[in-house]
Design an enzyme around this catalytic site. Sequence first.
Site, short mmCIF file in Angstrom:
data_model
loop_
_atom_site.label_atom_id
_atom_site.label_comp_id
_atom_site.label_asym_id
_atom_site.label_seq_id
_atom_site.Cartn_x
_atom_site.Cartn_y
_atom_site.Cartn_z
N GLY A 13 14.73 -8.81 7.43
CA GLY A 13 15.44 -8.38 8.10
C GLY A 13 15.90 -6.70 8.36
N SER A 14 14.62 -5.65 8.62
CA SER A 14 14.77 -3.95 8.02
C SER A 14 15.35 -4.18 9.40
CB SER A 14 13.41 -3.55 7.88
OG SER A 14 12.16 -3.65 7.90
N ASN A 15 14.22 -4.65 10.39
CA ASN A 15 14.62 -3.85 11.89
C ASN A 15 16.18 -4.57 12.35
OD1 ASN A 15 12.01 -3.00 13.78
ND2 ASN A 15 10.92 -4.20 12.60
N ARG B 96 8.47 -17.84 14.98
CA ARG B 96 8.72 -19.40 15.70
C ARG B 96 8.41 -18.56 17.11
NH1 ARG B 96 10.22 -24.52 14.35
NH2 ARG B 96 10.88 -25.46 15.92
N LEU B 97 7.68 -19.83 17.84
CA LEU B 97 7.28 -19.18 19.01
C LEU B 97 9.29 -20.08 19.76
CD1 LEU B 97 3.53 -20.40 20.04
CD2 LEU B 97 5.01 -17.95 19.60
N ASN C 276 11.66 -8.42 21.84
CA ASN C 276 10.71 -8.82 20.59
C ASN C 276 10.39 -6.94 20.48
OD1 ASN C 276 9.44 -9.84 18.40
ND2 ASN C 276 7.68 -9.57 19.66
N HIS D 202 7.13 -5.33 18.26
CA HIS D 202 5.47 -5.51 17.69
C HIS D 202 5.52 -4.74 17.21
CE1 HIS D 202 2.34 -8.54 17.21
NE2 HIS D 202 1.25 -7.52 17.60
C1 GRF Z 1 8.30 -5.74 12.18
O1 GRF Z 1 7.20 -5.81 11.56
C2 GRF Z 1 8.46 -6.62 13.47
O2 GRF Z 1 7.51 -5.54 14.46
C3 GRF Z 1 7.47 -7.58 13.01
O3 GRF Z 1 8.03 -8.67 12.04
C4 GRF Z 1 8.55 -7.96 11.10
C5 GRF Z 1 9.65 -7.81 11.02
O4 GRF Z 1 9.64 -7.43 9.69
N1 GRF Z 1 7.93 -8.62 15.03
P1 GRF Z 1 11.52 -6.87 9.89
O5 GRF Z 1 12.35 -8.29 8.72
O6 GRF Z 1 12.56 -6.52 10.20
O7 GRF Z 1 11.58 -6.36 8.28
#
Ligand code: GRF
Length: 201
Positions: free
Chosen positions: A13-15, A91-92, A107, A109
């Site tokens: 969950g860092s994002n 999960r798709l 999303n 990526h």
């Molecule tokens: C990130 O690298 C994101 O780009 C990808 O999954 C990873 C999730 O990392 N979709 P976090 O859980 O947000 O740390």
Amino acid sequence: MIRRLGILLSGRGSNFLAIAKAIEQGRLDAEIALVASNVPDAPGLAAARDLGLATWAQASKGVPRAAFDQAIGDALDAHGCDLICLAGYLRLLSPGFIQRFPQRILNIHPSLLPAFPGLDAQHQAWAHGVRVTGCTVHFVDEDLDNGPIIAQTAVPVEEGDSAQELSARILAQEHLLYPAAIARVLAGGWRIEGRRFVIVG
Ligand code: GRF
């Protein structure tokens, strides 16, 4: 009007935390209405609870995709989510879910799409030997890592980089890019032309 975000995550969950920080610091005019997960013990979900945010979790293993997506979609609607942000959601999504929230699912990526879709994109790029990779925020459509691109940041591959070092530099850029891209979408004044995200007016 403050816009309500629904975050979907499966891991650390860092994002998600970068989005929460951007809101707290006034860089993103939104609120997180719900953090939902298909992994009940995901660290990102625990972090959401620590922040006092509403959470929803149900293990998806063995549950038919359409039924699971109906349940998570109902939770997002019940919390009045305007925009759904996938943040490491592994999960798709079913076609029904995507049609339920048209142009309302984003999303992030960790590559410069359309290069290196799928899992472990940073390692794919490193192993391929590209000199530049990066990260992409895009709308989600029915194909994997495929929808219209909203924003990208390039990250050079340095001489002697390990895949891990490269991943860490990409992640730091993800944390800047995702809140900025969400803000751009929430600001409006755009439309999709073919595959292109086009600013209008
Ligand atoms: C990130 O690298 C994101 O780009 C990808 O999954 C990873 C999730 O990392 N979709 P976090 O859980 O947000 O740390």
